[in-house]
Enzyme design. Sequence first.
Site, PDB file in Angstrom:
ATOM      1  N   GLU A 174       1.032  -1.330   0.053  1.00 55.66           N
ATOM      2  CA  GLU A 174      -0.085  -0.222   0.221  1.00 55.66           C
ATOM      3  C   GLU A 174       0.864   1.310  -0.200  1.00 55.66           C
ATOM      4  OE1 GLU A 174      -3.023  -0.355  -0.448  1.00 55.66           O
ATOM      5  OE2 GLU A 174      -3.160  -2.431  -0.295  1.00 55.66           O
ATOM      6  N   CYS A 196      -1.234   9.246   2.183  1.00 57.63           N
ATOM      7  CA  CYS A 196      -1.106   8.769   0.791  1.00 57.63           C
ATOM      8  C   CYS A 196      -2.530   8.965  -0.102  1.00 57.63           C
ATOM      9  CB  CYS A 196      -1.008   7.247   0.662  1.00 57.63           C
ATOM     10  SG  CYS A 196      -2.338   6.139   1.727  1.00 57.63           S
TER      11      CYS A 196
END
Length: 481
Positions: free
Chosen positions: A211, A249
């Site tokens: 991720e 993110c």
Amino acid sequence: MAMDLERVVEQARETFESGGTRSYFWRRSQLRALKDLLHEKEAAICEALKIDLGKHRVEAYRDEIGFVIKSVDYALQNLKKWMKPEKVSVPLVAFPTTSEVVLEPLGVVLIFASWNFPIGLSLEPLIGAISAGNSVVLKPSELASASSKFLATNLPKYLDNKAVSVIEGGPLVGQQLLEQKWDKIFFTGSARIGRIIMTAAAKHLTPVCLELGGKCPAIIDSLSRSRDVKVAINRVAGAKWGFCSGQACIAIDYLLVEEKYAPFLVELLKEKIKNCYMRPADLTRIVNKHHFQRLREIIEDPLVAATVVHGGSLDQENLYIEPTILLDPPLDSEVMKEEIFGPLLPIITLKKIGDSIEFLKGRPKPLVIYAFTNDEKLKKRIIEETSSGTVTFNDAVIQFALDTLPFGGTGESGFGKYHGRFSFDQFSHRKAVMRRSFCLEFSFRYPPWNERKLQFLRYLYSFNYIGLLLLFLGLKRCSST
């Protein structure tokens, strides 16, 4: 330390191989205990997040505590259904057969968590790993030391400490963990470290879920209704400055707007900053001096500094950077080449908003593409002509909270999905199981070969039941004469 780590992994494997983690009751009890921890230790979690990142307790609850409680509840509600074998259809060629897919735990998994949401990004994948029946070793980020200590101190008190372990430490500990053999590695962090994870995992052919991040753009169309504009500005500002000060993110990294709309947008964003994001108490601080200096160097680049239209003030002692707007910084500057991970918001102007499609196609695939528009044709083009982990229209970051949507990247933004059922699947092996009886045996499967067997197979594989029936009757007629 290396011997201690080996013993932790060995104990986790012994616990897994004993079969205790496989039962529904063990999984449910661990999830309930995790929920108890979140309720009973809420104040301690908020304090740890304040120490690490200066997060206000409301933000801490919104983005981490409440978020994880929601995920635990969803897993508890659906666990039995997820664990149930999935019946699948079988073709006629396999008659008489029944088949199913059995979800089995992978074994012993390693989770590396990130520092920006140190509780949420530790516990969210842990929910999936526990739900799937695995033993787990969790490595929190050393950059969020208070949160790391909280997890190391409290998780063993609530969870089965023979099946779930927390290992603290820096890069050296991480490297030593990567030398062990795992059944899955789940990593949240930068692409640079992600490459290190993959290289280490290749030694044991360990599957990985990465991720990562990327520069998440937001396409801002010229909205005609004033209420839509206000809502869009609220959501853009919240997804940049109100969400860990852009240290996420999935935070908006930059905006794409039409030239004629840019001055109006800048003024609206300035007003929103003035009303909501001026108090340091309402903003997450920069995590440490290293990241503060990195952002300082970006903003003090003369070519970038010349494009600042709002903000830009720095307070190194308190690790505070004012929400900052940049208008058309050079596309080859650091601020437009690397993920910002901070409260700097570049605005890139285009002749027409449709040009945003080509702009994005020429860059690495982002984790998320955001678009604020009521133009259905533009929405369709974004979905069909661009590639990203997620597309979100008319909002930002909220998609992360949806358990029914897979979360993850593509290309350089990572691979592998989690959240809800997708977390369960991420830590499960889908084992194919076929059952057949001895009651029927068909000679067309075996030599000696002849044309009639070939014709039989043709009909069978093409599901031509009428031809198959006629051929069968022909065979019966021949055999009776």
